[in-house]
Design a protein around this motif. Structure first.
Motif, short mmCIF file in Angstrom:
data_model
loop_
_atom_site.label_atom_id
_atom_site.label_comp_id
_atom_site.label_asym_id
_atom_site.label_seq_id
_atom_site.Cartn_x
_atom_site.Cartn_y
_atom_site.Cartn_z
N CYS B 65 -1.69 25.49 20.38
CA CYS B 65 0.23 25.45 20.11
C CYS B 65 0.59 24.07 19.06
CB CYS B 65 0.42 24.52 21.05
SG CYS B 65 2.67 24.40 21.32
N PRO B 66 1.12 24.60 17.78
CA PRO B 66 1.52 23.47 17.11
C PRO B 66 2.78 21.98 17.47
CG PRO B 66 2.65 25.65 16.44
CD PRO B 66 1.89 25.46 17.96
N THR B 67 3.48 22.66 18.33
CA THR B 67 4.43 21.51 18.90
C THR B 67 4.47 20.23 20.25
OG1 THR B 67 5.44 22.57 20.61
CG2 THR B 67 5.80 23.06 17.81
N ALA B 69 4.32 21.88 22.54
CA ALA B 69 4.67 21.75 24.12
C ALA B 69 3.89 22.60 24.84
CB ALA B 69 5.84 23.28 23.57
N SER B 70 2.25 23.23 24.61
CA SER B 70 1.52 23.49 25.68
C SER B 70 0.68 22.25 25.49
CB SER B 70 0.73 24.57 25.06
OG SER B 70 1.26 25.85 25.22
N VAL B 80 3.68 24.16 29.85
CA VAL B 80 4.48 24.05 29.19
C VAL B 80 6.06 23.28 28.85
CG1 VAL B 80 5.97 26.04 27.26
CG2 VAL B 80 3.31 27.00 28.42
N LYS B 84 10.27 21.66 23.39
CA LYS B 84 9.69 21.82 21.96
C LYS B 84 9.10 23.18 21.68
CE LYS B 84 7.43 17.27 23.48
NZ LYS B 84 6.15 16.19 23.54
N CYS B 85 9.30 24.35 22.81
CA CYS B 85 7.87 25.75 22.72
C CYS B 85 9.23 26.50 21.60
CB CYS B 85 8.67 25.98 23.82
SG CYS B 85 7.72 27.64 23.83
N THR B 86 8.66 26.77 20.29
CA THR B 86 9.28 27.16 19.70
C THR B 86 9.27 29.06 19.25
OG1 THR B 86 7.24 27.72 18.02
CG2 THR B 86 8.72 26.15 18.03
N GLY B 87 8.51 29.12 20.50
CA GLY B 87 8.33 31.12 20.73
C GLY B 87 7.26 31.56 19.51
N CYS B 88 6.69 30.81 18.65
CA CYS B 88 5.38 31.37 17.93
C CYS B 88 4.34 31.70 18.49
CB CYS B 88 4.90 29.81 16.53
SG CYS B 88 3.92 29.42 18.13
N LYS B 89 4.37 31.74 19.70
CA LYS B 89 2.48 33.06 20.30
C LYS B 89 1.93 32.65 19.97
CE LYS B 89 5.97 35.84 18.91
NZ LYS B 89 7.05 37.00 18.40
N ALA B 90 1.45 31.78 19.48
CA ALA B 90 0.05 31.19 19.17
C ALA B 90 -1.40 30.67 20.20
CB ALA B 90 -0.02 30.20 18.48
N CYS B 91 -0.29 30.63 21.72
CA CYS B 91 -0.88 30.35 22.72
C CYS B 91 -0.99 31.24 23.17
CB CYS B 91 0.32 29.47 23.48
SG CYS B 91 2.03 29.95 23.46
N ARG B 100 0.13 34.26 29.80
CA ARG B 100 1.54 34.22 29.67
C ARG B 100 2.00 34.75 29.20
NH1 ARG B 100 0.69 28.54 26.61
NH2 ARG B 100 -0.47 27.67 27.77
N VAL B 108 7.71 29.83 25.69
CA VAL B 108 7.12 30.33 26.64
C VAL B 108 6.38 30.32 28.30
CG1 VAL B 108 4.09 31.12 26.50
CG2 VAL B 108 5.99 31.40 24.07
S1 SF4 Z 1 4.93 29.46 21.75
FE1 SF4 Z 1 3.24 28.49 22.71
S2 SF4 Z 1 2.09 27.45 20.68
FE2 SF4 Z 1 3.73 28.43 20.18
S3 SF4 Z 1 5.14 26.84 20.21
FE3 SF4 Z 1 5.90 27.55 22.63
S4 SF4 Z 1 4.18 26.17 23.53
FE4 SF4 Z 1 3.37 26.05 21.52
#
Ligand code: SF4
Ligand code: SF4
Lengths: 320, 173
Positions: B65-67, B69-70, B80, B84-91, B100, B108
């Motif tokens: 997670c880059p932010t 949030a997780s 989560v 703070k979550c951007t919804g980038c879906k890396a997690c 998830r 997320v």
């Molecule tokens: S989508 Fe997942 S990895 Fe991306 S910011 Fe949200 S919690 Fe973090």
């Protein structure tokens, strides 16, 4: 226990089941453009660092700005992929060293000023005059130009470093996600960097370079393609030597659903054919000079597209 | 958390309880049922498992997670922060258990071990509704907790230990 295995699950989450599809077209587009931009910055800076006294074509001089334009397109794709777009600023309120995505967002922020200074210092006197003739721009540009010229070699080196960082990270972004056996290989970082170099070189070949620039770009392109072929070989061997999840990743590309696309689009049409054309083309100018770079670009995009799709389809759920 | 696969009858009450308790949107779930049958007739072996996020000890979702949030909350639950979550879906890509999903509102979502209930001294919704009492929730660090006792007394497995994430949902066999 031997015999059959039957698994029924009640989970049907959208974009997760039955096959992960959380990332769509935006991500391969971004990975492709990021790699290409990395290649453009690295090659442009290297040419000048290695041959500071040679004259440079207009095309090569303008290339850093084109690179930043392409990078912005890539970032737009990345932005479109976010499920929570209003929170995009959150990338820049944190630095998480364990997260390649976090590294990437900061690297992107570094590439802009470096690429801009690289581009400014590349302008020829006539181009500078045109820019400085604009009253509104002159007060900002004059000191920046002076600075970009004064620290030219440092700027060029920074451009190489930023390019290498960008190219590597596009691969590491996937390569660190061990949950997807297809991406679980250390080769992806260097592989995407090599592919970025060759796509960057291919992009340059569409423009009017002078004779020596052309030779330089083709030499680097050939080198990058050979390196890419070696890295692809290393990736496949790594899968072959790995556990059952790695074997499955290998199967995806050797016998499984992505086999024909991978071997025909990436390896044959995207690497071997243009490599042969560039090697032969050195001796006699082949017709269809634009074909080889077009194939390389298409192959570079196919590489990312296929690895992204195959990666999302490769999961531990295949081995319950 | 422990799941007694010998008691579970796959009635899915845990799934529905979670949906109601956590207002999980239509078409999504934070916990789910897996019915697995192995072997060759007549030598068959069936197992029912109520599955969810494993609240891993080394959670790759948090690393990715880059932010921030997780994150790992006090007590070890992986949560989560929506804001703070951007919804980038890396997690999502990082989770080997596919635990998830993207909530329709953009962030997320996943199992929280019902920490809001734990703070009130209650068990998670899934645990409290289970008619066969096959689910148990508690502190693994406390040797006297019910989960620790069950793990001492029974054979168990975790899902895909080879991922190296250190999953914390144990399936008693
Ligand atoms: S989508 Fe997942 S990895 Fe991306 S910011 Fe949200 S919690 Fe973090
Ligand atoms: S199961 Fe997945 S979402 Fe849950 S903690 Fe482990 S990696 Fe993270």
């Amino acid at each position: 226990m031997t015999g059959n295995l039957e698994v029924v699950t009640t989970r049907h989450n959208a974009a997760i089941d039955p096959v992960l599809s959380a990332w769509g077209w935006e991500i391969p587009v971004y990975l492709f453009l990021g790699g290409l931009v990395a290649g453009l910055l690295i090659l442009g800076a290297l040419y000048e660092l290695l041959h500071p006294d040679r004259p440079r074509s207009r095309a090569l001089r303008a290339m850093p700005f084109a690179a930043l334009g392409l990078l912005s397109l890539g970032m737009l794709a990345l932005f479109l992929d976010l499920a929570h777009k209003l929170h995009v600023y959150r990338f820049y309120l944190a630095f998480r060293w364990t997260s390649p995505m976090s590294w990437g967002s900061w690297i992107l922020l570094l590439v802009y000023p470096v690429g801009f200074l690289h581009g400014l210092g590349s302008l020829d006197p006539a181009q500078r005059e045109t820019l400085l003739a604009r009253r509104a721009l002159a007060p900002f540009l004059r000191p920046l130009l002076r600075w970009a010229d004064g620290a030219r070699r440092a700027v060029l080196k920074a451009s190489v470093v930023a390019g290498v960082g960008l190219g590597l990270y596009t691969g590491l972004l996937l390569g660190t996600l061990a949950a997807r056996p297809q991406w679980n290989t250390a080769v992806l970082g260097p592989l995407f960097l090599a592919s970025g170099l060759s796509t960057g070189a291919a992009f340059l070949l569409f423009f009017r370079l002078d004779e020596r620039e052309h030779g330089f770009v083709v030499r680097w392109d050939v080198g990058a393609i050979v390196l890419e072929l070696l890295l692809l070989g290393a990736m496949l061997l790594g899968f072959a030597a790995g556990d059952r999840s790695a074997q499955h990743a290998l199967y995806h590309l050797l016998g499984g659903p992505w086999t024909s696309a991978f071997w025909s689009l990436v390896v044959f049409a995207g690497l071997l054919v243009p490599l042969a054309m560039e090697l032969l083309g050195r001796r006699r100018r082949l017709p269809l000079a634009a074909l080889a770079p077009a194939l390389i670009l298409a192959g570079g995009f196919a590489l990312r597209w296929i690895l992204l799709a195959a990666g999302q389809a490769s999961s531990f759920r295949e081995f319950p | 958390m422990t799941v007694d696969t010998r008691l579970c009858v796959a009635c899915k009450a845990c799934v529905l309880a979670c949906k109601a308790e956590n207002a999980v949107p239509d078409g999504f779930c934070r916990d789910w049922l897996v019915e697995e049958t192995r072997g060759e007739f007549p030598d068959l072996h069936a197992q029912n498992r109520s599955e969810r996020c494993n609240h891993c000890s080394e959670p790759p979702c948090v690393d990715a997670c880059p932010t921030g949030a997780s994150h790992v909350a006090g007590g070890g639950a992986v949560l989560v922060t929506h804001d703070k979550c951007t919804g980038c879906k890396a997690c999502i890509a990082a989770c080997p258990y596919d635990a998830r999903y993207v909530h329709p509102q953009g962030w997320v979502d996943k199992c929280t071990f019902c920490l809001h209930r734990a703070r009130r001294g209650e068990k998670p919704a899934c645990v409290s509704v289970c008619p066969t009492f096959c689910l148990e929730f508690g502190d693994l660090a406390d040797p006297d907790s019910d989960v620790s006792r069950r793990l001492r007394e029974r054979r168990y497995k975790v899902l895909h230990p080879e991922t190296g994430c250190g999953p914390n949902v144990y399936f008693l066999e």
